[in-house]
Design a protein around this motif. Structure first.
Motif, PDB file in Angstrom:
ATOM      1  N   MET A   6      -5.021   1.509  11.113  1.00  0.00           N
ATOM      2  CA  MET A   6      -5.335   2.155   9.840  1.00  0.00           C
ATOM      3  C   MET A   6      -4.411   1.607   8.761  1.00  0.00           C
ATOM      4  O   MET A   6      -3.193   1.795   8.840  1.00  0.00           O
ATOM      5  CB  MET A   6      -5.179   3.668   9.967  1.00  0.00           C
ATOM      6  N   ASN A   7      -4.976   0.944   7.785  1.00  0.00           N
ATOM      7  CA  ASN A   7      -4.223   0.375   6.673  1.00  0.00           C
ATOM      8  C   ASN A   7      -4.623   1.047   5.366  1.00  0.00           C
ATOM      9  O   ASN A   7      -5.662   1.715   5.293  1.00  0.00           O
ATOM     10  CB  ASN A   7      -4.481  -1.128   6.583  1.00  0.00           C
ATOM     11  N   PHE A  18      -9.827   0.463   8.028  1.00  0.00           N
ATOM     12  CA  PHE A  18      -9.570   0.740   9.437  1.00  0.00           C
ATOM     13  C   PHE A  18     -10.231  -0.333  10.303  1.00  0.00           C
ATOM     14  O   PHE A  18     -11.313  -0.832   9.966  1.00  0.00           O
ATOM     15  CB  PHE A  18     -10.142   2.098   9.842  1.00  0.00           C
ATOM     16  N   THR A  19      -9.589  -0.644  11.428  1.00  0.00           N
ATOM     17  CA  THR A  19     -10.155  -1.582  12.397  1.00  0.00           C
ATOM     18  C   THR A  19     -10.048  -0.982  13.787  1.00  0.00           C
ATOM     19  O   THR A  19      -8.949  -0.640  14.235  1.00  0.00           O
ATOM     20  CB  THR A  19      -9.425  -2.930  12.361  1.00  0.00           C
ATOM     21  N   GLY A  36      -0.745   4.429   1.176  1.00  0.00           N
ATOM     22  CA  GLY A  36      -0.646   2.972   1.171  1.00  0.00           C
ATOM     23  C   GLY A  36      -0.077   2.388   2.443  1.00  0.00           C
ATOM     24  O   GLY A  36      -0.128   1.171   2.649  1.00  0.00           O
ATOM     25  N   GLY A  37       0.441   3.245   3.299  1.00  0.00           N
ATOM     26  CA  GLY A  37       1.046   2.776   4.541  1.00  0.00           C
ATOM     27  C   GLY A  37       0.027   2.538   5.645  1.00  0.00           C
ATOM     28  O   GLY A  37      -1.190   2.641   5.429  1.00  0.00           O
ATOM     29  N   PRO A  52      -4.181  10.031   1.118  1.00  0.00           N
ATOM     30  CA  PRO A  52      -3.977  11.436   1.509  1.00  0.00           C
ATOM     31  C   PRO A  52      -5.222  12.064   2.138  1.00  0.00           C
ATOM     32  O   PRO A  52      -5.100  12.904   3.037  1.00  0.00           O
ATOM     33  CB  PRO A  52      -3.623  12.105   0.175  1.00  0.00           C
ATOM     34  N   GLU A  53      -6.397  11.628   1.719  1.00  0.00           N
ATOM     35  CA  GLU A  53      -7.624  12.199   2.296  1.00  0.00           C
ATOM     36  C   GLU A  53      -7.900  11.732   3.722  1.00  0.00           C
ATOM     37  O   GLU A  53      -8.827  12.204   4.361  1.00  0.00           O
ATOM     38  CB  GLU A  53      -8.833  11.891   1.407  1.00  0.00           C
ATOM     39  N   ASP A  54      -7.089  10.813   4.230  1.00  0.00           N
ATOM     40  CA  ASP A  54      -7.185  10.420   5.641  1.00  0.00           C
ATOM     41  C   ASP A  54      -6.431  11.389   6.543  1.00  0.00           C
ATOM     42  O   ASP A  54      -6.514  11.274   7.773  1.00  0.00           O
ATOM     43  CB  ASP A  54      -6.632   9.010   5.854  1.00  0.00           C
ATOM     44  N   THR A  55      -5.697  12.321   5.952  1.00  0.00           N
ATOM     45  CA  THR A  55      -4.961  13.305   6.728  1.00  0.00           C
ATOM     46  C   THR A  55      -5.919  14.126   7.584  1.00  0.00           C
ATOM     47  O   THR A  55      -6.880  14.714   7.079  1.00  0.00           O
ATOM     48  CB  THR A  55      -4.174  14.240   5.803  1.00  0.00           C
ATOM     49  N   ALA A  56      -5.662  14.133   8.891  1.00  0.00           N
ATOM     50  CA  ALA A  56      -6.551  14.811   9.835  1.00  0.00           C
ATOM     51  C   ALA A  56      -5.947  14.718  11.228  1.00  0.00           C
ATOM     52  O   ALA A  56      -4.994  13.963  11.456  1.00  0.00           O
ATOM     53  CB  ALA A  56      -7.933  14.153   9.831  1.00  0.00           C
TER      54      ALA A  56
END
Length: 120
Positions: free
Chosen positions: A82-83, A67-68, A15-16, A87-91
């Motif tokens: 990135m707003n 994302f922008t 959420g961050g 967890p799946e954005d972890t990379a």
């Protein structure tokens, strides 16, 4: 030679938000497209967002609306806001730039990558 230096990665709760930056320097004539890619553990590198020299943008469906991508042509810098991180954005996030060098040739350059970790 052209260098791309990324910054802004880190650990953030779900959420961050985070803002990534990527600054290009060196023998730069102009920069055409600038992109953000990401690579999660055990997965292939994928295109997350792209922006043309004129400001036209495109996003992967998985990040659209959250994302922008933006750029400052005077600073040869691309950003990724990135707003609503998941967890799946972890990379590891990599920037890529298509650079036209002063003698007219076009090359693709990559940054070293910056880790983004989203905790659940």
């Amino acid at each position: 030679q052209v260098q791309l230096v990324e910054s802004g990665g880190g650990l953030v709760p779900a959420g961050g938000s985070l803002r990534l930056s990527c600054a290009a320097s060196g023998n730069i004539g102009t920069i055409n497209t600038m992109d953000w890619y990401r690579q999660a553990p055990g997965k292939q590198r994928e295109l997350a967002a792209t922006i043309t020299n004129g400001g036209r943008t495109n996003y992967a469906d998985s990040v659209k609306g959250r994302f922008t991508i933006s750029r400052d042509n005077a600073k040869n810098t691309v950003y990724l806001q990135m707003n609503s991180l998941k967890p799946e954005d972890t990379a590891v996030y990599y920037c890529n730039a298509e650079v036209v060098v002063p003698w007219g040739k076009t090359y693709s350059y990559w940054g070293q990558g910056t880790q983004v970790t989203v905790s659940s």
